[in-house]
Design an enzyme around this catalytic site. Structure first.
Site, mmCIF file in Angstrom:
data_model
loop_
_atom_site.group_PDB
_atom_site.id
_atom_site.type_symbol
_atom_site.label_atom_id
_atom_site.label_comp_id
_atom_site.label_asym_id
_atom_site.label_seq_id
_atom_site.Cartn_x
_atom_site.Cartn_y
_atom_site.Cartn_z
ATOM 1 C CG ASN A 109 50.641 2.523 -14.753
ATOM 2 O OD1 ASN A 109 49.821 3.140 -15.445
ATOM 3 N ND2 ASN A 109 51.683 3.128 -14.214
ATOM 4 C CG HIS A 111 56.167 5.043 -15.467
ATOM 5 N ND1 HIS A 111 55.494 6.086 -14.849
ATOM 6 C CD2 HIS A 111 57.486 5.324 -15.380
ATOM 7 C CE1 HIS A 111 56.391 6.945 -14.395
ATOM 8 N NE2 HIS A 111 57.595 6.510 -14.698
ATOM 9 C CB SER A 138 58.266 0.159 -17.835
ATOM 10 O OG SER A 138 59.598 0.622 -17.988
HETATM 11 C C1 GRF Z 1 51.197 8.081 -21.626
HETATM 12 O O1 GRF Z 1 52.412 8.706 -21.902
HETATM 13 C C2 GRF Z 1 51.360 7.164 -20.459
HETATM 14 O O2 GRF Z 1 52.591 6.530 -20.414
HETATM 15 C C3 GRF Z 1 51.221 8.122 -19.323
HETATM 16 O O3 GRF Z 1 50.197 8.997 -19.716
HETATM 17 C C4 GRF Z 1 50.167 9.067 -21.131
HETATM 18 C C5 GRF Z 1 48.771 8.717 -21.567
HETATM 19 O O4 GRF Z 1 48.539 8.978 -22.899
HETATM 20 N N1 GRF Z 1 51.012 7.416 -18.092
HETATM 21 P P1 GRF Z 1 47.175 8.503 -23.565
HETATM 22 O O5 GRF Z 1 46.026 9.057 -22.731
HETATM 23 O O6 GRF Z 1 47.162 7.009 -23.608
HETATM 24 O O7 GRF Z 1 47.178 9.111 -24.929
#
Ligand code: GRF
Length: 205
Positions: A109, A111, A138
């Site tokens: 994942n 984050h 991360s």
């Molecule tokens: C990103 O900021 C990711 O870290 C978070 O959700 C957002 C997703 O953006 N978990 P995208 O859909 O990849 O443009």
């Protein structure tokens, strides 16, 4: 040559990280994208995946009576794509322990915080409220505890005067786009040593 690692990417939204992951898996990269799956039927990322030639699927959580049924459908779809590795990329459903256990060690994942700081939501607002001098993102292994699995890579950015959660999110997202492909390449090659990327560095390391 070894069989490529088969990667499924799970999204709920625009899928900008997904696009970067898909674009990275070419040439002698040890992995290939086999499926982009969304729980949101009209997620913008689905069209982007199709444009990139990656098979897509929707498993709409609202169509299932409970999380167990939703996750059973999710698992079936991933298994029929013969996915080896799952990348969560803006996937906005919490996955329960039984699902995570079936994929433990095989699910990553991204984050938007420097874990272990700011697990959960509203990471940028919380970093600003705390007066942090730096923020970042991360990539970690997914374990049953939310955003608490082993960290495989981080990228840092400075917090600048006048930053809002939105401006900070934009700066962090640029680094997400560099970090996630880098970590995926390493993990697919069997290297799980944590990597750090500096915002100042260009071209990726
Ligand atoms: C990103 O900021 C990711 O870290 C978070 O959700 C957002 C997703 O953006 N978990 P995208 O859909 O990849 O443009």
């Amino acid at each position: 040559m070894a069989e490529p690692v088969r990667v499924a990417i799970l999204i709920s939204g625009s899928g900008s990280n997904m696009v970067r992951l898909v674009e990275s898996m070419t040439g002698d990269h040890p992995a290939r994208p086999v499926l982009v799956l969304s729980n949101v039927p009209d997620a913008g990322g689905l069209a982007r995946a199709r444009d990139l030639g990656v098979p897509t699927a929707v498993v709409d959580h609202r169509a299932y009576p409970d999380r167990a049924a939703f996750e059973a459908a999710l698992h079936d779809r991933l298994a029929s794509a013969r996915a080896d590795l799952i990348c969560l990329a803006g996937f906005m459903r919490v996955l329960t322990a039984p699902f995570v256990a079936r994929w433990q060690g095989r699910m990553l994942n991204i984050h938007p915080s420097l874990l272990p700081k700011y697990r959960g939501l509203d990471t940028h607002a919380r970093a600003l409220a705390a007066g942090d001098a730096e923020a970042g993102c991360s990539v970690h292994e997914v374990t049953p505890d939310l955003d608490a699995g082993p960290v495989l890579g981080q990228a840092r950015v400075p917090v600048l005067p006048g930053d809002t959660p939105e401006s900070l999110a934009r700066r962090v997202l640029e680094q997400e786009h560099r970090l996630y492909p880098e970590v995926l390449r390493r993990v697919a090659a069997g290297d799980r040593r944590a990597v750090t990327i500096d915002a100042g560095q260009s071209g990726g390391g």
